[in-house]
Design a protein around this motif. Structure first.
Motif, PDB file in Angstrom:
ATOM      1  N   VAL A 258       0.838  -1.204   0.000  1.00 56.09           N
ATOM      2  CA  VAL A 258       0.000   0.000   0.000  1.00 56.09           C
ATOM      3  C   VAL A 258       0.868   1.247   0.000  1.00 56.09           C
ATOM      4  O   VAL A 258       0.639   2.198  -0.760  1.00 56.09           O
ATOM      5  N   GLY A 259       1.903   1.264   0.852  1.00 57.76           N
ATOM      6  CA  GLY A 259       2.805   2.412   0.908  1.00 57.76           C
ATOM      7  C   GLY A 259       3.551   2.622  -0.391  1.00 57.76           C
ATOM      8  O   GLY A 259       3.735   3.766  -0.839  1.00 57.76           O
TER       9      GLY A 259
ATOM     10  N   ASP B 129      -3.580  -9.228   3.717  1.00 58.03           N
ATOM     11  CA  ASP B 129      -3.623 -10.090   2.536  1.00 58.03           C
ATOM     12  C   ASP B 129      -3.973  -9.257   1.305  1.00 58.03           C
ATOM     13  O   ASP B 129      -4.268  -8.066   1.388  1.00 58.03           O
ATOM     14  N   GLY B 130      -3.904  -9.903   0.146  1.00 57.83           N
ATOM     15  CA  GLY B 130      -4.112  -9.188  -1.098  1.00 57.83           C
ATOM     16  C   GLY B 130      -5.492  -8.573  -1.234  1.00 57.83           C
ATOM     17  O   GLY B 130      -5.652  -7.527  -1.870  1.00 57.83           O
TER      18      GLY B 130
ATOM     19  N   LYS C 164      -8.519  -3.371  -1.439  1.00 62.09           N
ATOM     20  CA  LYS C 164      -9.532  -2.458  -0.909  1.00 62.09           C
ATOM     21  C   LYS C 164      -8.912  -1.117  -0.527  1.00 62.09           C
ATOM     22  O   LYS C 164      -9.455  -0.053  -0.825  1.00 62.09           O
ATOM     23  N   ARG C 165      -7.764  -1.163   0.146  1.00 63.79           N
ATOM     24  CA  ARG C 165      -7.126   0.076   0.602  1.00 63.79           C
ATOM     25  C   ARG C 165      -6.630   0.927  -0.561  1.00 63.79           C
ATOM     26  O   ARG C 165      -6.636   2.157  -0.485  1.00 63.79           O
ATOM     27  N   LEU C 166      -6.222   0.289  -1.629  1.00 67.83           N
ATOM     28  CA  LEU C 166      -5.712   1.036  -2.779  1.00 67.83           C
ATOM     29  C   LEU C 166      -6.807   1.802  -3.494  1.00 67.83           C
ATOM     30  O   LEU C 166      -6.520   2.736  -4.238  1.00 67.83           O
TER      31      LEU C 166
END
Length: 210
Positions: free
Chosen positions: A40-41, A61-62, A67-69
């Motif tokens: 993510v970072g 996990d992927g 989701k975060r992206l």
């Protein structure tokens, strides 16, 4: 050039993929991560066009990374690159926002084609992933949970605003708007703005429940 990042918890896989990517004349390797938080970072910092993402990783996990992206780097297209081929994992990844799904036994040319397709806004899927998605969509109710950002973008699309106008209204870049739209279209199963607006009207997803 297609800017590509890698996220996989096995170093030998990361190194092998990096070496392979460097043989593609239209691909630029921008970095690799061995964990979900790192992935993510990495994407938030470098904003790659495509992230090759394994599903099984430490800390996140992927599925959670994908989701975060959607908020951290919405312009990044996630192509899952994994050994998991069961229907549930495939559907979870695509619902989370991944645009593509490849298995690790893919040929180099198949991977290259998938990167190009994802960068063009298409959905590169293995035949097994495509079949799983179609079966799930046939059996699933119309409701699809949207993030607050996706709801906001969709509401402006329904108003008839162009990408540049949406970007100005939301205070974000036009490229970020395009990323949100690509993710949104993939998740709700439509191909363009008109279909997205019709979907919103049909499902009532933007109506105030109170």
């Amino acid at each position: 050039m297609i800017r590509v990042a890698i996220a996989d918890d096995h170093k030998v896989v990361r190194v092998g993929l990096e070496q392979l990517l460097q043989t593609f004349d239209d691909v630029e390797f921008v970095g690799a991560g061995g964990g979900g938080e790192e992935a993510v970072g990495l994407c938030a910092e470098h904003r790659p066009d495509v992230l090759l993402l394994d599903l099984s990783m430490p800390d996140l996990d992927g599925i959670e990374v994908t989701k975060r992206l959607r908020d951290a780097s919405p312009e990044t297209k996630v192509v899952v690159f994994t050994s998991f081929s069961d229907r549930e994992r495939i559907v979870q990844a695509l619902d989370a926002g991944a645009v593509g799904y490849l298995l690790k036994d893919a040929e180099p040319d198949e991977l290259h084609s998938a990167l190009r397709a994802a960068a063009r806004g298409e959905a590169p899927l293995t035949p097994r992933a495509a079949a799983a998605l179609l079966e799930d969509r046939r059996n699933r109710p119309a409701e699809v949970p949207l993030t607050a950002r996706e709801r906001e973008v969709l509401s402006l699309v329904v108003e008839g605003l162009a990408n540049k106008q949406i970007a100005r209204r939301m205070g974000i870049s036009e490229k970020t708007v395009k990323g949100h739209l690509t993710n949104l279209f993939q998740r709700i199963g439509v191909a363009d703005r008109t279909q997205a607006a019709l979907w919103a009207e049909r499902t009532g997803v933007l109506r105030d429940p109170h």
